[in-house]
Motif scaffolding. Structure first.
Motif, mmCIF file in Angstrom:
data_model
loop_
_atom_site.group_PDB
_atom_site.id
_atom_site.type_symbol
_atom_site.label_atom_id
_atom_site.label_comp_id
_atom_site.label_asym_id
_atom_site.label_seq_id
_atom_site.Cartn_x
_atom_site.Cartn_y
_atom_site.Cartn_z
ATOM 1 N N VAL A 172 31.378 52.793 46.707
ATOM 2 C CA VAL A 172 30.447 52.036 46.455
ATOM 3 C C VAL A 172 30.498 50.875 47.140
ATOM 4 O O VAL A 172 29.453 50.154 47.396
ATOM 5 C CB VAL A 172 30.352 51.560 45.051
ATOM 6 C CG1 VAL A 172 31.553 50.630 44.478
ATOM 7 C CG2 VAL A 172 29.155 50.777 44.393
ATOM 8 N N LYS A 173 31.703 50.374 47.496
ATOM 9 C CA LYS A 173 31.944 49.293 48.556
ATOM 10 C C LYS A 173 31.484 49.605 49.951
ATOM 11 O O LYS A 173 31.046 48.580 50.807
ATOM 12 C CB LYS A 173 33.369 49.028 48.752
ATOM 13 C CG LYS A 173 33.914 48.254 47.406
ATOM 14 C CD LYS A 173 35.525 48.028 47.639
ATOM 15 C CE LYS A 173 36.250 47.169 46.361
ATOM 16 N NZ LYS A 173 37.600 46.875 46.650
ATOM 17 N N SER A 189 23.153 51.457 48.183
ATOM 18 C CA SER A 189 22.680 53.103 47.882
ATOM 19 C C SER A 189 22.207 53.094 46.633
ATOM 20 O O SER A 189 22.688 52.284 45.781
ATOM 21 C CB SER A 189 23.904 54.113 48.193
ATOM 22 O OG SER A 189 24.394 53.764 49.445
ATOM 23 N N ASN A 190 21.463 54.031 46.124
ATOM 24 C CA ASN A 190 21.111 54.140 44.792
ATOM 25 C C ASN A 190 21.928 55.204 44.043
ATOM 26 O O ASN A 190 22.994 55.657 44.668
ATOM 27 C CB ASN A 190 19.537 54.789 44.674
ATOM 28 C CG ASN A 190 19.377 56.173 45.230
ATOM 29 O OD1 ASN A 190 20.352 56.920 45.043
ATOM 30 N ND2 ASN A 190 18.472 56.374 45.923
ATOM 31 N N LEU A 191 21.735 55.180 42.641
ATOM 32 C CA LEU A 191 22.988 55.813 41.799
ATOM 33 C C LEU A 191 23.054 57.529 42.255
ATOM 34 O O LEU A 191 24.140 57.849 42.446
ATOM 35 C CB LEU A 191 22.477 55.890 40.406
ATOM 36 C CG LEU A 191 23.559 56.585 39.557
ATOM 37 C CD1 LEU A 191 24.827 55.872 39.556
ATOM 38 C CD2 LEU A 191 22.734 56.427 38.167
ATOM 39 N N GLY A 192 21.860 58.033 42.772
ATOM 40 C CA GLY A 192 21.930 59.502 43.035
ATOM 41 C C GLY A 192 22.546 59.788 44.271
ATOM 42 O O GLY A 192 23.475 60.557 44.411
ATOM 43 N N GLN A 239 10.063 47.819 44.065
ATOM 44 C CA GLN A 239 10.857 46.776 43.378
ATOM 45 C C GLN A 239 11.671 46.078 44.343
ATOM 46 O O GLN A 239 12.512 45.219 44.042
ATOM 47 C CB GLN A 239 11.713 47.303 42.241
ATOM 48 C CG GLN A 239 10.745 47.998 41.281
ATOM 49 C CD GLN A 239 11.531 48.401 39.926
ATOM 50 O OE1 GLN A 239 12.831 48.594 40.210
ATOM 51 N NE2 GLN A 239 10.963 48.933 39.098
ATOM 52 N N GLY A 240 11.631 46.556 45.472
ATOM 53 C CA GLY A 240 12.524 45.898 46.679
ATOM 54 C C GLY A 240 14.110 46.331 46.613
ATOM 55 O O GLY A 240 14.227 47.099 45.657
ATOM 56 N N PRO A 241 15.075 46.027 47.403
ATOM 57 C CA PRO A 241 16.178 46.673 47.746
ATOM 58 C C PRO A 241 17.196 46.166 46.634
ATOM 59 O O PRO A 241 16.964 44.936 46.173
ATOM 60 C CB PRO A 241 16.661 46.130 49.136
ATOM 61 C CG PRO A 241 15.665 44.959 49.334
ATOM 62 C CD PRO A 241 14.502 45.039 48.656
ATOM 63 N N ARG A 242 18.049 46.899 46.400
ATOM 64 C CA ARG A 242 18.870 46.176 45.175
ATOM 65 C C ARG A 242 20.514 46.720 45.781
ATOM 66 O O ARG A 242 20.754 47.231 46.802
ATOM 67 C CB ARG A 242 18.745 47.082 43.961
ATOM 68 C CG ARG A 242 17.633 47.056 43.312
ATOM 69 C CD ARG A 242 17.357 47.827 42.114
ATOM 70 N NE ARG A 242 17.810 47.014 40.839
ATOM 71 C CZ ARG A 242 17.372 46.377 40.164
ATOM 72 N NH1 ARG A 242 16.083 45.821 40.417
ATOM 73 N NH2 ARG A 242 18.172 45.550 39.229
ATOM 74 N N VAL A 243 21.468 46.150 45.139
ATOM 75 C CA VAL A 243 22.700 45.976 45.487
ATOM 76 C C VAL A 243 23.876 46.332 44.337
ATOM 77 O O VAL A 243 23.616 45.847 43.445
ATOM 78 C CB VAL A 243 23.239 44.717 46.272
ATOM 79 C CG1 VAL A 243 23.082 43.575 45.191
ATOM 80 C CG2 VAL A 243 24.507 44.760 46.834
ATOM 81 N N TRP A 244 24.788 47.101 44.694
ATOM 82 C CA TRP A 244 25.762 47.248 43.564
ATOM 83 C C TRP A 244 26.820 46.188 43.782
ATOM 84 O O TRP A 244 27.285 46.000 44.834
ATOM 85 C CB TRP A 244 26.504 48.540 43.653
ATOM 86 C CG TRP A 244 25.666 49.713 43.441
ATOM 87 C CD1 TRP A 244 24.831 50.369 44.232
ATOM 88 C CD2 TRP A 244 25.483 50.271 42.179
ATOM 89 N NE1 TRP A 244 24.090 51.381 43.620
ATOM 90 C CE2 TRP A 244 24.526 51.340 42.293
ATOM 91 C CE3 TRP A 244 25.872 49.777 40.845
ATOM 92 C CZ2 TRP A 244 24.128 51.995 40.989
ATOM 93 C CZ3 TRP A 244 25.497 50.681 39.525
ATOM 94 C CH2 TRP A 244 24.563 51.908 39.855
#
Length: 232
Positions: free
Chosen positions: A51-52, A57-60, A139-144
């Motif tokens: 994840v770092k 990336s998405n969850l999948g 919904q636009g990009p997301r980040v973990w």
């Protein structure tokens, strides 16, 4: 013991207090947690490395990379492990991609206004614009990231001057304490000047009357066009 452990665990979740539990009860709950986990510490360290390296990336995608590394886990388990580590999938913050000269100009501007009073700031009419997409599911990009990491460099997105457009959206231009202007066309110098005349000037007249004021805009091409300066 398993039933008792679940009862105590349920009580802990409902009340959020560990003070009601004895040391033995806490130890039993901790042991049950470890027994119920289908992954080991090495697997958990693996998903944290993944994840770092793949904050966007998405969850999948994270789940696929984790299982390809030899870990047998479901998507739900992947999400649960990330959540236990403090990671959440959030809308990322956008940081302008600035060069050294632009950074220096912004710093000088901030230093000049450092000791401005509330009265001085109240005479400033701020302007800004943003593009909103109306594409379904965009919904636009997301980040973990974890709490407190919003401004971390690895969790930021750099904005560019001319972002890619899908053609389905509109620009919204607004000013302090004034109506918003919705524009469905490209904002060139001519369009921008019409917006100023029909929206900004009436708002300024209502807010400031005959008093002097400062109109604060950015350096978008339409704002600094040769025909816009004479307009002001």
């Amino acid at each position: 013991m398993h039933y008792q452990g679940n009862v105590w665990l349920s009580r802990l979740k409902n009340h959020g207090k560990t003070a009601d539990l004895t040391v033995v009860q806490k130890s039993i709950i901790d042991t049950l947690h470890k027994k119920e986990k289908c992954t080991v510490d090495r697997d958990d360290r693996s998903i944290e490395r993944i994840v770092k390296q793949g904050r966007f990336s998405n969850l999948g995608e994270l789940h696929k990379e984790w299982t390809e590394a030899g870990v047998s886990a479901s998507r739900t388990t992947t999400y649960r492990r990330l959540h236990d580590m403090g990671y959440s999938c959030r809308i990322l913050c956008v940081k302008p991609l600035l060069n050294q000269k632009q950074c220096q100009k912004r710093l000088c501007w901030a230093k000049e206004k450092k000791y401005w009073s509330v009265a001085q700031w109240s005479q400033v009419l701020f302007s800004d614009e943003s593009k909103f997409s109306i594409s379904f599911g965009n919904q636009g990009p997301r980040v973990w990231r974890k709490n407190g990491e919003a401004q971390k460099s690895s969790c930021l997105k750099s904005s560019v001057k001319f972002p890619v457009s899908d053609g389905l959206g509109c620009h919204v231009i607004c000013w302090t304490h004034s109506p918003m202007s919705f524009i469905k066309s490209t904002v060139n110098a001519a369009v921008y000047q019409q917006i100023l005349e029909h929206y900004m000037l009436p708002a300024a007249d209502k807010l400031f009357g005959d008093d002097n004021f400062i109109f604060q805009q950015d350096l978008a091409p339409a704002h600094k066009a040769k025909t816009t300066s004479p307009f002001f």
